[in-house]
Design an enzyme around this catalytic site. Structure first.
Site, PDB file in Angstrom:
ATOM      1  N   HIS A 197    -101.848  58.134 -25.322  1.00  0.00           N
ATOM      2  CA  HIS A 197    -101.409  57.137 -24.351  1.00  0.00           C
ATOM      3  C   HIS A 197    -102.457  56.834 -23.290  1.00  0.00           C
ATOM      4  O   HIS A 197    -102.384  55.799 -22.634  1.00  0.00           O
ATOM      5  CB  HIS A 197    -100.036  57.499 -23.793  1.00  0.00           C
ATOM      6  CG  HIS A 197     -98.956  57.234 -24.799  1.00  0.00           C
ATOM      7  ND1 HIS A 197     -98.491  58.201 -25.641  1.00  0.00           N
ATOM      8  CD2 HIS A 197     -98.340  56.079 -25.151  1.00  0.00           C
ATOM      9  CE1 HIS A 197     -97.589  57.655 -26.458  1.00  0.00           C
ATOM     10  NE2 HIS A 197     -97.477  56.371 -26.177  1.00  0.00           N
ATOM     11  N   GLU A 439     -89.982  54.669 -36.120  1.00  0.00           N
ATOM     12  CA  GLU A 439     -91.228  55.446 -35.974  1.00  0.00           C
ATOM     13  C   GLU A 439     -91.067  56.874 -36.461  1.00  0.00           C
ATOM     14  O   GLU A 439     -91.929  57.715 -36.260  1.00  0.00           O
ATOM     15  CB  GLU A 439     -91.730  55.402 -34.528  1.00  0.00           C
ATOM     16  CG  GLU A 439     -90.694  55.659 -33.469  1.00  0.00           C
ATOM     17  CD  GLU A 439     -91.211  55.416 -32.046  1.00  0.00           C
ATOM     18  OE1 GLU A 439     -92.417  55.258 -31.841  1.00  0.00           O
ATOM     19  OE2 GLU A 439     -90.372  55.403 -31.124  1.00  0.00           O
ATOM     20  N   ASP A 463     -96.550  56.589 -33.973  1.00  0.00           N
ATOM     21  CA  ASP A 463     -95.758  57.783 -34.251  1.00  0.00           C
ATOM     22  C   ASP A 463     -95.425  57.907 -35.728  1.00  0.00           C
ATOM     23  O   ASP A 463     -95.419  59.005 -36.275  1.00  0.00           O
ATOM     24  CB  ASP A 463     -94.462  57.752 -33.431  1.00  0.00           C
ATOM     25  CG  ASP A 463     -94.722  58.219 -32.011  1.00  0.00           C
ATOM     26  OD1 ASP A 463     -95.350  59.279 -31.853  1.00  0.00           O
ATOM     27  OD2 ASP A 463     -94.329  57.509 -31.074  1.00  0.00           O
TER      28      ASP A 463
HETATM   29  C1  PEP Z   1     -95.757  53.655 -31.627  1.00  0.00           C
HETATM   30  O1  PEP Z   1     -95.370  54.813 -31.748  1.00  0.00           O
HETATM   31  O2  PEP Z   1     -96.365  53.043 -32.508  1.00  0.00           O
HETATM   32  C2  PEP Z   1     -95.539  52.919 -30.373  1.00  0.00           C
HETATM   33  C3  PEP Z   1     -95.848  51.653 -30.271  1.00  0.00           C
HETATM   34  O3  PEP Z   1     -95.043  53.594 -29.302  1.00  0.00           O
HETATM   35  P1  PEP Z   1     -95.916  54.619 -28.429  1.00  0.00           P
HETATM   36  O4  PEP Z   1     -97.356  54.431 -28.779  1.00  0.00           O
HETATM   37  O5  PEP Z   1     -95.643  54.293 -27.008  1.00  0.00           O
HETATM   38  O6  PEP Z   1     -95.379  55.942 -28.841  1.00  0.00           O
HETATM   39 MG    MG Z   2     -93.961  55.674 -30.412  1.00  0.00          MG
END
Ligand code: PEP
Ligand code: MG
Length: 588
Positions: A197, A439, A463
């Site tokens: 993130h 996900e 994910d």
């Molecule tokens: C993902 O998991 O692809 C997603 C868009 O959510 P995040 O990256 O915030 O987990």
């Molecule tokens: Mg995600």
């Protein structure tokens, strides 16, 4: 060190946010300073108390600056949470206790650290949840005071007053979120991955970044000049004139391509043979709305609401949340804004003692699981989203769904929130659309069941890939196994799209995979209806859509689904891009 003797070294990591920048290094140390207790001579007591008073003033000033920065950069009205920190500094008991200890000939660092730690311990053990949370505040103040007393406080990126590239072992998403673009022009870390993130945040802020450089934090010295190429994942310590010229030319060439792509702003995301998809943007807050409009996205496909909670310790109340959602929706109306309920956990951890540390946070009480565990806070968020829905085109999305009961439980709280608002005469969109993120492999395999309860699916490949391939998305040691083109991942995407379409709902994809223009034709061919990427990636993805035929894309997908390895799939995708849009290969 003499200029001529400065070492010149090139290192390769993973480029996670594009752009070339050159600036001096700023070493961000995150280890806390070790305090040693010792006896001071009687004649030093006065000077020691003076040092304490200076540190109190400096710490107060820093906290006020952080508060100011939060107010300006997060558009939140309530940065008052840091008032708790100021209250610790103003507490007479604390000041008196420290002075007494110093008068008894204890060095001031030890006096401050021992007293604040004892307060924190006491607070951590009380019943009252609010007071328990204040324990973290006291420790924060203790750390800041000690850093100031030991003059080690060149640590905060908030203290920067001219352009730097931040070098760190690792950065938390909230540390990245707190960076001011004018002062932090790039960052490089020892660890990290494209879907961590912090990387997501770097792209949102458009700060070039390279991660996974192993021991960069040990190789760079303060004062070194650093060049980073966030597209190719290169970092150069003290670049030579020749290297600077080379990268300058490269950056210019890429900018020319990018300027060309920005002219696509008002054009649809449509293939050469007329197949149209929706191209949206991922955002983390209000500050990116301008970029969403500037880069020509058709709305927000993923609003990562958890950043509102990460930015402010102690959370954000209903009024402030409503204000943010409402402003985003109003500014983008009539375009849709899909607000994902908070996805805390994994690598996005909140400080505060109510959240227990877990051995496997990505498999733990993350996301919707946490929301359902704290229904009161969850309802506050749902009320805020509903209230904002009266002012624009808002859709709601639940993350990390692994079974249908989670949707039913979340919808029950949503219905309660709706009833409350109706009783309070507060307007909201009664038919707000509710979707889920797909996900987790379990959601893919039961997509037919889940589809009956929702209006859309958005595939979170960041994910989905980690859970399908059992590869921690932030662990650079297994990054080589993190393959978006792995045949298992393609089958997961195909399965989800087919299930969604069987039930008449649209299926989007908002993971980082969507922002790789080389993979866009493959996703089109698999039948994806919407792609959502960071705002700056929108023009590049649009170009990838507009240069390929849907028939070609479907052929690519069919061929890819028969491949045996991720590399074979990737080669097919690269080959097609080199034929239809070679300019895009320069950018990735
Ligand atoms: C993902 O998991 O692809 C997603 C868009 O959510 P995040 O990256 O915030 O987990
Ligand atoms: Mg995600």
């Amino acid at each position: 060190m003499n200029e001529k003797t400065k070492k010149n070294k090139t290192l390769r990591g993973i480029g996670v946010s594009p752009g070339v920048v050159i600036a001096p290094a700023f070493m961000l140390m995150t280890e806390s300073v070790c305090v040693v207790r010792h006896k001071i001579p009687k004649e030093s007591v006065f000077t020691e108390i003076e040092r304490f008073e200076d540190a109190l003033i400096k710490t107060r000033q820093q906290i006020l600056e952080v508060q100011n920065n939060l107010e300006q950069n997060t558009t939140m009205r309530d940065a008052s949470i840091l008032d708790a920190h100021l209250m610790v500094l103003d507490d007479h008991v604390f000041v008196d206790d420290v002075i007494k200890k110093v008068q008894a000939q204890t060095n001031v660092e030890a006096a401050v650290s021992e007293i604040l730690e004892s307060y924190a311990k006491m607070l951590a053990s009380v019943e009252d949840e609010y007071l328990r949370e204040r324990s973290a505040d006291v420790l924060d103040v203790a750390k800041r005071m000690i850093n100031n007393l030991t003059s080690a406080m060149d640590h905060s990126v908030l203290d920067l007053n001219h352009r730097h590239i931040v070098i760190a072992k690792d950065l938390s998403p909230s540390e990245t979120a707190g960076m001011c673009k004018d002062m932090v022009v790039g960052f490089a870390t020892d660890v990290g991955s494209p879907t961590s993130h912090s990387a997501v945040m770097a792209r949102a802020l458009e700060i070039p970044a390279v991660v996974s450089l192993r021991n960069i934090s040990e190789q760079v010295s303060p004062g070194d000049e650093i060049l980073i190429d966030g597209n190719k994942g290169v970092l150069i310590i003290n670049p030579t004139e020749v290297q600077m010229e080379k990268y300058g030319r490269l950056a210019e060439a890429r900018q020319t391509i990018e300027r060309g792509l920005v002219t696509l702003q008002h054009k649809p995301a449509e293939t050469t043979d007329g197949h149209k998809i929706t191209l949206s943007a991922n955002t983390e807050g209000l500050q990116e709305v301008d970029s969403v409009l500037r880069y020509g996205a058709e709305g927000v496909g993923l609003f990562r609401s958890e950043y509102l909670f990460l930015a402010i310790k102690g959370g954000i109340d209903e009024e402030s949340q409503t204000a943010v959602y409402q402003q985003v929706a109003k500014r983008l109306s009539p375009a849709p804004v899909i607000i994902r309920t908070m996805d805390i956990g994994g690598d996005k951890l909140l400080d505060g003692s109510q959240f227990e540390r877990e051995a496997n946070p990505f498999l733990g009480c993350r996301s919707i699981r946490l929301s359902l565990l704290y229904p009161k806070s969850f309802k506050v968020q749902l009320r805020s989203i509903l209230r904002a829905s009266a002012h624009g085109n808002i859709k709601l999305m639940y993350p990390m769904i692994s079974n249908v009961n989670e949707i039913i439980a979340a919808n029950k709280i949503l219905e309660e929130a709706k009833s409350e608002l109706t009783a309070e005469n507060i307007p909201f969109e009664k038919d707000i659309e509710v979707g889920i993120m797909v996900e987790i492999p379990a959601a893919v395999m039961t997509a037919d069941v889940l589809a009956e309860h929702v209006s859309f699916f958005s595939i979170g490949t960041n994910d989905l890939i980690q859970y399908t391939l059992a590869v921690d998305r932030v662990n650079e040691r297994v990054a080589y196994l993190y393959e978006p083109t792995h045949p298992a991942v393609l089958k997961m995407i195909k399965e989800t799209v087919d299930a969604g379409h069987r039930h008449g709902i649209w299926v989007g994809l908002c993971g980082e995979m969507a922002a790789d223009p080389v993979l866009v034709p493959l996703l089109l061919g698999l039948g994806i209806d919407e792609l959502s990427v960071s705002p700056a990636a929108v023009p590049m993805v649009k170009d990838a859509v507009r240069t390929v035929g849907f028939v070609q894309a479907k052929e690519l997908a069919a061929e890819s689904l028969m491949c045996r390895t991720g590399t074979e799939v990737l080669n097919l995708c690269r080959h097609l891009t080199s034929e239809v849009a070679p300019e895009l290969l320069e950018l990735v």
